[in-house]
Design an enzyme around this catalytic site. Structure first.
Site, PDB file in Angstrom:
ATOM      1  N   PHE A  11       0.818  -1.214   0.000  1.00 13.16           N
ATOM      2  CA  PHE A  11       0.000   0.000   0.000  1.00 13.16           C
ATOM      3  C   PHE A  11       0.853   1.266   0.000  1.00 13.16           C
ATOM      4  O   PHE A  11       0.881   2.015  -0.986  1.00 13.16           O
ATOM      5  CB  PHE A  11      -0.945  -0.031   1.211  1.00 13.16           C
ATOM      6  CG  PHE A  11      -1.687   1.240   1.470  1.00 13.16           C
ATOM      7  CD1 PHE A  11      -2.231   1.993   0.431  1.00 13.16           C
ATOM      8  CD2 PHE A  11      -1.863   1.692   2.772  1.00 13.16           C
ATOM      9  CE1 PHE A  11      -2.915   3.166   0.678  1.00 13.16           C
ATOM     10  CE2 PHE A  11      -2.550   2.860   3.031  1.00 13.16           C
ATOM     11  CZ  PHE A  11      -3.077   3.607   1.989  1.00 13.16           C
ATOM     12  N   ASP A  31       9.738  -6.807  -3.487  1.00 13.30           N
ATOM     13  CA  ASP A  31       8.563  -7.268  -2.744  1.00 13.30           C
ATOM     14  C   ASP A  31       8.500  -8.788  -2.838  1.00 13.30           C
ATOM     15  O   ASP A  31       8.781  -9.361  -3.904  1.00 13.30           O
ATOM     16  CB  ASP A  31       7.283  -6.652  -3.318  1.00 13.30           C
ATOM     17  CG  ASP A  31       6.150  -6.607  -2.305  1.00 13.30           C
ATOM     18  OD1 ASP A  31       5.801  -5.496  -1.860  1.00 13.30           O
ATOM     19  OD2 ASP A  31       5.614  -7.680  -1.955  1.00 13.30           O
ATOM     20  N   ASN A  32       8.100  -9.431  -1.742  1.00 13.18           N
ATOM     21  CA  ASN A  32       8.062 -10.896  -1.744  1.00 13.18           C
ATOM     22  C   ASN A  32       6.649 -11.441  -1.968  1.00 13.18           C
ATOM     23  O   ASN A  32       6.436 -12.654  -1.928  1.00 13.18           O
ATOM     24  CB  ASN A  32       8.630 -11.463  -0.442  1.00 13.18           C
ATOM     25  CG  ASN A  32       7.719 -11.230   0.759  1.00 13.18           C
ATOM     26  OD1 ASN A  32       6.780 -10.422   0.704  1.00 13.18           O
ATOM     27  ND2 ASN A  32       7.985 -11.922   1.857  1.00 13.18           N
ATOM     28  N   GLN A  86      10.025   0.066   3.223  1.00 10.76           N
ATOM     29  CA  GLN A  86       8.622  -0.071   3.620  1.00 10.76           C
ATOM     30  C   GLN A  86       8.243  -1.525   3.888  1.00 10.76           C
ATOM     31  O   GLN A  86       7.156  -1.798   4.406  1.00 10.76           O
ATOM     32  CB  GLN A  86       7.712   0.474   2.516  1.00 10.76           C
ATOM     33  CG  GLN A  86       8.063   1.878   2.037  1.00 10.76           C
ATOM     34  CD  GLN A  86       7.970   2.919   3.126  1.00 10.76           C
ATOM     35  OE1 GLN A  86       6.921   3.072   3.751  1.00 10.76           O
ATOM     36  NE2 GLN A  86       9.062   3.636   3.362  1.00 10.76           N
ATOM     37  N   ALA A  87       9.097  -2.450   3.520  1.00  6.72           N
ATOM     38  CA  ALA A  87       8.773  -3.876   3.679  1.00  6.72           C
ATOM     39  C   ALA A  87       8.675  -4.231   5.147  1.00  6.72           C
ATOM     40  O   ALA A  87       9.537  -3.870   5.958  1.00  6.72           O
ATOM     41  CB  ALA A  87       9.841  -4.735   3.010  1.00  6.72           C
ATOM     42  N   GLN A  89       6.362  -7.277   7.912  1.00 14.84           N
ATOM     43  CA  GLN A  89       5.215  -8.126   8.188  1.00 14.84           C
ATOM     44  C   GLN A  89       4.233  -7.274   8.977  1.00 14.84           C
ATOM     45  O   GLN A  89       4.519  -6.830  10.080  1.00 14.84           O
ATOM     46  CB  GLN A  89       5.629  -9.350   8.996  1.00 14.84           C
ATOM     47  CG  GLN A  89       4.540 -10.392   9.128  1.00 14.84           C
ATOM     48  CD  GLN A  89       4.187 -11.021   7.788  1.00 14.84           C
ATOM     49  OE1 GLN A  89       5.056 -11.245   6.958  1.00 14.84           O
ATOM     50  NE2 GLN A  89       2.909 -11.310   7.584  1.00 14.84           N
ATOM     51  N   TYR A 154       4.258  -6.909  17.024  1.00 10.14           N
ATOM     52  CA  TYR A 154       4.453  -6.033  15.863  1.00 10.14           C
ATOM     53  C   TYR A 154       5.113  -4.724  16.292  1.00 10.14           C
ATOM     54  O   TYR A 154       6.123  -4.292  15.707  1.00 10.14           O
ATOM     55  CB  TYR A 154       3.118  -5.746  15.183  1.00 10.14           C
ATOM     56  CG  TYR A 154       3.214  -4.657  14.137  1.00 10.14           C
ATOM     57  CD1 TYR A 154       3.784  -4.912  12.895  1.00 10.14           C
ATOM     58  CD2 TYR A 154       2.741  -3.377  14.399  1.00 10.14           C
ATOM     59  CE1 TYR A 154       3.901  -3.914  11.940  1.00 10.14           C
ATOM     60  CE2 TYR A 154       2.850  -2.375  13.453  1.00 10.14           C
ATOM     61  CZ  TYR A 154       3.426  -2.636  12.220  1.00 10.14           C
ATOM     62  OH  TYR A 154       3.537  -1.636  11.290  1.00 10.14           O
ATOM     63  N   ILE A 210     -17.643  -3.322  14.868  1.00  9.56           N
ATOM     64  CA  ILE A 210     -16.736  -2.603  15.754  1.00  9.56           C
ATOM     65  C   ILE A 210     -16.207  -3.579  16.795  1.00  9.56           C
ATOM     66  O   ILE A 210     -16.982  -4.303  17.431  1.00  9.56           O
ATOM     67  CB  ILE A 210     -17.456  -1.437  16.446  1.00  9.56           C
ATOM     68  CG1 ILE A 210     -17.903  -0.403  15.408  1.00  9.56           C
ATOM     69  CG2 ILE A 210     -16.562  -0.781  17.491  1.00  9.56           C
ATOM     70  CD1 ILE A 210     -18.799   0.674  15.983  1.00  9.56           C
ATOM     71  N   ARG A 218      -8.409   6.912  17.146  1.00 11.57           N
ATOM     72  CA  ARG A 218      -7.310   6.717  16.206  1.00 11.57           C
ATOM     73  C   ARG A 218      -6.994   8.024  15.485  1.00 11.57           C
ATOM     74  O   ARG A 218      -7.886   8.825  15.186  1.00 11.57           O
ATOM     75  CB  ARG A 218      -7.664   5.658  15.142  1.00 11.57           C
ATOM     76  CG  ARG A 218      -7.767   4.239  15.673  1.00 11.57           C
ATOM     77  CD  ARG A 218      -6.413   3.688  16.042  1.00 11.57           C
ATOM     78  NE  ARG A 218      -6.522   2.321  16.562  1.00 11.57           N
ATOM     79  CZ  ARG A 218      -6.744   2.020  17.833  1.00 11.57           C
ATOM     80  NH1 ARG A 218      -6.911   2.975  18.729  1.00 11.57           N
ATOM     81  NH2 ARG A 218      -6.804   0.767  18.223  1.00 11.57           N
TER      82      ARG A 218
END
Length: 328
Positions: A11, A31-32, A86-87, A89, A154, A210, A218
């Site tokens: 994205f 990209d993978n 930017q790569a 997970q 993450y 939701i 956010r």
């Protein structure tokens, strides 16, 4: 300029590659094609990038490969003037299920690129970090001095990658900037994100779902603003060695967001509530004063303006985009 964009079929990376190619640069995308979401969307991003290169007299090369492949990364970095990393997970919730993969991709993969940068020399290394590095807020809005105590694997992996990047830049003497993105959205966004889900469900007469009671807030950032912040780093060295927030300075609670999308598209629908995920942040809100001072950054879209723009784009691109969202 020769620009390597890792994760360039995704994205944010796809939008960066498109912009750089349209501006006449020589762009290599690594990209993978991880099937985290429908790969047709990544293929579409690639086609948009190639078309931008034709229109802008730039060049666009796609390399199907992985940042965990140190030899490949070294070869690609060796030909680059700038690296836009930017790569990653992606996904807070899936990281709870498989934290080792997040470490392998987001930390070890970043180290492969940094090793290549220190050995070959580049003009600048720019990496995508995340508001997830902050964790539970001690105060809002988050400024860059806020404690970094991520609550998900993450977030921990992005913080580790960012700290490695800044330390490499200091020790091995090459320019590094970490941009801490706050929930980026807009055209061609990942189909498993809240805004795309709310819109797709409403236009198909299905109630928005939701997670939690909807009081979570956010700071959503429109993709065009993220692109402009990255483009500024082709010229400016003011942010070198630093982490910088990139957000909208605006925020909204999830219930209000879902309600406004519902009211615009399908006011007869009810909202549906499901159990909240523990790894989700309670609140995010960006202080972008540093970005304004160092990069001249100013968000061009409030959340409501950006959501309206995304809905307009969605309706114009519904034929190809919607099936990808509904299948996610």
């Amino acid at each position: 300029m020769h620009i390597l964009v890792t994760g360039g079929a995704g994205f944010i990376g796809g939008h960066l590659a498109e912009r750089f190619a349209r501006d006449g640069h020589s762009v290599v995308v690594l990209d993978n094609f991880d099937p985290f979401y429908d790969l047709d969307l990544k293929e579409h991003n690639v086609e948009v990038g190639r078309e931008a290169a034709r229109e802008g007299d730039g060049s666009y090369e796609l390399v199907d490969g992985d940042v965990r492949d140190a030899e490949l990364v070294t070869d690609l970095v060796g030909d680059a003037d700038y690296v836009y990393h930017q790569a990653a997970q992606a996904g807070v919730r899936p990281s709870v299920e498989n934290p080792r993969k997040y470490d392998a991709v987001n930390v070890d993969g970043t180290l492969n690129i940094l090793d290549a940068c220190r050995d070959t020399g580049i003009e600048r290394f720019v990496m995508a970090s995340s508001s997830s590095v902050y964790g539970k807020p001690r105060y809002l809005p988050y400024d860059e001095q806020h404690p970094t105590t991520p609550v998900s694997p993450y977030g921990a992996s992005k913080l580790a990658a960012e700290r490695y990047a800044c330390s490499y830049g200091e020790v091995y003497d090459f320019p590094v900037v970490a941009l801490r993105y706050f929930t980026v959205y807009g055209p061609r966004m990942r189909p498993n994100m809240a805004i795309s889900n709310f819109v797709s469900r409403c236009v198909n007469d299905e109630p928005p779902v939701i997670y939690g009671d909807g009081t979570q807030t956010r700071d959503f950032t429109y993709i065009d603003d993220v692109v402009e912040a990255n483009v500024a780093l082709l010229e400016s060295d003011a942010a070198d060695g630093q982490a910088v927030n990139i957000g909208s300075t605006d925020n909204i609670d999830i219930k209000t967001l879902a309600t406004e999308i519902r009211d615009q598209l399908a006011p007869e629908l009810d909202l549906v509530y499901e159990e909240r995920h523990d790894a989700d942040s309670e609140h995010t809100h960006a202080d972008t004063a540093r970005a304004g001072e160092l990069l001249g950054y100013e968000a061009s879209h409030t959340i409501r303006e950006g959501v309206a723009a995304f809905i307009e784009w969605y309706e114009a691109n519904r034929e190809w985009y919607e099936p990808l969202v509904m299948e996610s």
